[in-house]
Design an enzyme around this catalytic site. Structure first.
Site, PDB file in Angstrom:
ATOM      1  N   LYS A  13       0.835  -1.215   0.000  1.00 24.87           N
ATOM      2  CA  LYS A  13       0.000   0.000   0.000  1.00 24.87           C
ATOM      3  C   LYS A  13       0.868   1.263   0.000  1.00 24.87           C
ATOM      4  O   LYS A  13       0.635   2.181  -0.761  1.00 24.87           O
ATOM      5  CB  LYS A  13      -0.911   0.044   1.250  1.00 24.87           C
ATOM      6  N   ARG A 127      11.415  -6.138   4.524  1.00 22.35           N
ATOM      7  CA  ARG A 127      11.190  -4.688   4.430  1.00 22.35           C
ATOM      8  C   ARG A 127      12.218  -3.955   5.280  1.00 22.35           C
ATOM      9  O   ARG A 127      12.507  -4.339   6.411  1.00 22.35           O
ATOM     10  CB  ARG A 127       9.774  -4.350   4.907  1.00 22.35           C
ATOM     11  N   ARG A 160      11.544  -2.708  11.025  1.00 22.47           N
ATOM     12  CA  ARG A 160      10.603  -2.202  12.033  1.00 22.47           C
ATOM     13  C   ARG A 160      10.327  -3.281  13.076  1.00 22.47           C
ATOM     14  O   ARG A 160      10.215  -4.454  12.737  1.00 22.47           O
ATOM     15  CB  ARG A 160       9.279  -1.808  11.357  1.00 22.47           C
ATOM     16  N   ARG A 171      -0.566  -9.243  13.222  1.00 27.48           N
ATOM     17  CA  ARG A 171      -1.088  -8.174  12.360  1.00 27.48           C
ATOM     18  C   ARG A 171      -1.976  -8.759  11.266  1.00 27.48           C
ATOM     19  O   ARG A 171      -2.978  -8.156  10.881  1.00 27.48           O
ATOM     20  CB  ARG A 171       0.063  -7.367  11.760  1.00 27.48           C
TER      21      ARG A 171
HETATM   22  P1  ADP Z   1       2.287  -1.785   3.241  1.00 23.73           P
HETATM   23  O1  ADP Z   1       2.342  -0.272   3.167  1.00 23.73           O
HETATM   24  O2  ADP Z   1       1.074  -2.358   2.577  1.00 23.73           O
HETATM   25  O3  ADP Z   1       2.472  -2.308   4.643  1.00 23.73           O
HETATM   26  P2  ADP Z   1       4.847  -1.662   1.800  1.00 23.73           P
HETATM   27  O4  ADP Z   1       4.524  -0.753   0.645  1.00 23.73           O
HETATM   28  O5  ADP Z   1       5.697  -1.095   2.869  1.00 23.73           O
HETATM   29  O6  ADP Z   1       3.507  -2.345   2.399  1.00 23.73           O
HETATM   30  O7  ADP Z   1       5.531  -2.973   1.180  1.00 23.73           O
HETATM   31  C1  ADP Z   1       5.937  -4.067   2.019  1.00 23.73           C
HETATM   32  C2  ADP Z   1       7.287  -4.589   1.552  1.00 23.73           C
HETATM   33  O8  ADP Z   1       7.158  -5.212   0.277  1.00 23.73           O
HETATM   34  C3  ADP Z   1       8.336  -3.481   1.391  1.00 23.73           C
HETATM   35  O9  ADP Z   1       9.597  -4.003   1.757  1.00 23.73           O
HETATM   36  C4  ADP Z   1       8.288  -3.157  -0.107  1.00 23.73           C
HETATM   37  O10 ADP Z   1       9.527  -2.643  -0.568  1.00 23.73           O
HETATM   38  C5  ADP Z   1       7.959  -4.520  -0.731  1.00 23.73           C
HETATM   39  N1  ADP Z   1       7.122  -4.440  -1.919  1.00 23.73           N
HETATM   40  C6  ADP Z   1       6.140  -3.524  -2.180  1.00 23.73           C
HETATM   41  N2  ADP Z   1       5.568  -3.788  -3.396  1.00 23.73           N
HETATM   42  C7  ADP Z   1       6.178  -4.907  -3.879  1.00 23.73           C
HETATM   43  C8  ADP Z   1       6.009  -5.701  -5.069  1.00 23.73           C
HETATM   44  N3  ADP Z   1       5.088  -5.411  -5.978  1.00 23.73           N
HETATM   45  N4  ADP Z   1       6.809  -6.792  -5.206  1.00 23.73           N
HETATM   46  C9  ADP Z   1       7.725  -7.100  -4.254  1.00 23.73           C
HETATM   47  N5  ADP Z   1       7.942  -6.412  -3.124  1.00 23.73           N
HETATM   48  C10 ADP Z   1       7.171  -5.331  -2.919  1.00 23.73           C
HETATM   49  P1  AMP Z   2       1.336   0.728   8.932  1.00 20.87           P
HETATM   50  O1  AMP Z   2       2.521   1.618   8.819  1.00 20.87           O
HETATM   51  O2  AMP Z   2       0.155   1.203   8.117  1.00 20.87           O
HETATM   52  O3  AMP Z   2       1.676  -0.730   8.653  1.00 20.87           O
HETATM   53  O4  AMP Z   2       0.838   0.811  10.460  1.00 20.87           O
HETATM   54  C1  AMP Z   2       1.668   0.373  11.520  1.00 20.87           C
HETATM   55  C2  AMP Z   2       0.844   0.218  12.792  1.00 20.87           C
HETATM   56  O5  AMP Z   2       0.293   1.496  13.177  1.00 20.87           O
HETATM   57  C3  AMP Z   2      -0.363  -0.718  12.701  1.00 20.87           C
HETATM   58  O6  AMP Z   2      -0.025  -2.090  12.883  1.00 20.87           O
HETATM   59  C4  AMP Z   2      -1.236  -0.170  13.849  1.00 20.87           C
HETATM   60  O7  AMP Z   2      -0.759  -0.582  15.119  1.00 20.87           O
HETATM   61  C5  AMP Z   2      -0.996   1.339  13.741  1.00 20.87           C
HETATM   62  N1  AMP Z   2      -1.988   1.956  12.818  1.00 20.87           N
HETATM   63  C6  AMP Z   2      -1.750   2.574  11.634  1.00 20.87           C
HETATM   64  N2  AMP Z   2      -2.880   3.016  11.068  1.00 20.87           N
HETATM   65  C7  AMP Z   2      -3.892   2.656  11.916  1.00 20.87           C
HETATM   66  C8  AMP Z   2      -5.311   2.796  11.890  1.00 20.87           C
HETATM   67  N3  AMP Z   2      -5.950   3.376  10.855  1.00 20.87           N
HETATM   68  N4  AMP Z   2      -6.017   2.305  12.959  1.00 20.87           N
HETATM   69  C9  AMP Z   2      -5.399   1.722  13.995  1.00 20.87           C
HETATM   70  N5  AMP Z   2      -4.080   1.529  14.074  1.00 20.87           N
HETATM   71  C10 AMP Z   2      -3.313   1.989  13.047  1.00 20.87           C
END
Ligand code: ADP
Ligand code: AMP
Length: 213
Positions: A13, A127, A160, A171
Site C-alpha cells: 500500500k 522490508r 521495524r 497483524r
Molecule cells: P504496506 O504499506 O502495505 O504495509 P509496503 O509498501 O511497505 O507495504 O511494502 C511491504 C514490503 O514489500 C516493502 O519491503 C516493499 O519494498 C515490498 N514491496 C512492495 N511492493 C512490492 C512488489 N510489488 N513486489 C515485491 N515487493 C514489494
Molecule cells: P502501517 O505503517 O500502516 O503498517 O501501520 C503500523 C501500525 O500502526 C499498525 O499495525 C497499527 O498498530 C498502527 N496503525 C496505523 N494506522 C492505523 C489505523 N488506521 N487504525 C489503527 N491503528 C493503526
C-alpha cells in the site's frame, strides 16, 4: 481525487501510495507514518500508540480518527489525497464517510492491493524502513543503492519492530478480523477496485493508473 489504499500489512500500500501521490500531485497520508513520527519525537500520542503497535494491535479508533481528520483538514489536502493505512476498521470508515458527507465530498476509489498471506511474512521480514523520511525498501525486490542506507536522505534503514515474524502473524489476524470487512463496505459504495499485488511494483502501479485514468 480521494483514494484509499486497502490490503494486508505488507501488501504494498505504502509503495503504491507514494507513486500515486507523486503522479497525481496529492499528499500521501499514512497513519502509520504519523504514529512513527510521534514515537520518534517522544510525544504523548507516540507513547500511547507504541503500546499497541509493538504488539501488532490497532491503535484505538478514538485516537486514530482524530489525527486523520486533523490531517485531511489541512490546506494541502483540499484537492484530494491518498490514504494509506486508514481506515482499518468499519467504525473508522463510518466516521470518515460522515465527515466527507458533511462537506459534500466522497471517496472516489478504494484500491485493494491483493497479496495472499503466504507472501506477506516474507515481504515483511525483507522490508527495511527509513524512520527519518518514511521511505521503504525490500532487501531482495527493491534494494537501496547502498545496503542499509536510505537513497533519499542518507539515514540508516531499520527492520521495524512490528515487522518481526511473530508480530506479523498478529497483524495478519487483526487484518482479517477488523480490516478485511472494509472490502464489502467499499464494494457496496461502488468504489472498490482490486489489483494483483504479487506482481512487480511497476506492473501494480500500471494497473492502478489504468483504474484512476
Ligand atoms: P504496506 O504499506 O502495505 O504495509 P509496503 O509498501 O511497505 O507495504 O511494502 C511491504 C514490503 O514489500 C516493502 O519491503 C516493499 O519494498 C515490498 N514491496 C512492495 N511492493 C512490492 C512488489 N510489488 N513486489 C515485491 N515487493 C514489494
Ligand atoms: P502501517 O505503517 O500502516 O503498517 O501501520 C503500523 C501500525 O500502526 C499498525 O499495525 C497499527 O498498530 C498502527 N496503525 C496505523 N494506522 C492505523 C489505523 N488506521 N487504525 C489503527 N491503528 C493503526
Amino acid at each position: 481525487m480521494k483514494i484509499i489504499m486497502l490490503g494486508a500489512p505488507g501488501a504494498g500500500k505504502g509503495t503504491q501510495a507514494k507513486m500515486i501521490a507523486e503522479k497525481y500531485q496529492i499528499p500521501h497520508v499514512s497513519t502509520g507514518d504519523i504514529f512513527r513520527a510521534n514515537i520518534k519525537n517522544g510525544t504523548e500520542l507516540g507513547m500511547e500508540a507504541k503500546k499497541y503497535m509493538d504488539q501488532g494491535l490497532l491503535v484505538p479508533d478514538e485516537l486514530t480518527v482524530k489525527i486523520l481528520l486533523d490531517r485531511v483538514a489541512q490546506e494541502d489536502c483540499k484537492n484530494g489525497y491518498v490514504l494509506d493505512g486508514f481506515p482499518r476498521t468499519i467504525p473508522q470508515a463510518e466516521v470518515l464517510d460522515k465527515a466527507l458527507t458533511e462537506l459534500g465530498e466522497k471517496i472516489d476509489y478504494a484500491i485493494n492491493v491483493d497479496v495472499p498471506d503466504e507472501n506477506i511474512v516474507k515481504r515483511m521480514s525483507g522490508r527495511r524502513a527509513c524512520l527519518s523520511c518514511g521511505a521503504t525498501y525490500h532487501i531482495e525486490h527493491i534494494p537501496p543503492r547502498q545496503e542499509g542506507v536510505c537513497d533519499g536522505c542518507g539515514q540508516s534503514l531499520v527492520l521495524r519492530d512490528d515487522d518481526k515474524p511473530e508480530t506479523v502473524q498478529n497483524r495478519l489476524k487483526v487484518y482479517h478480523d477488523q480490516t478485511q470487512p472494509l472490502i464489502d463496505f467499499y464494494t457496496a459504495k461502488g468504489v472498490l477496485r482490486t489489483v494483483d499485488g504479487t506482481v512487480d511494483m511497476k506492473d501494480v502501479f500500471e494497473a492502478i493508473v489504468s483504474i484512476l485514468s
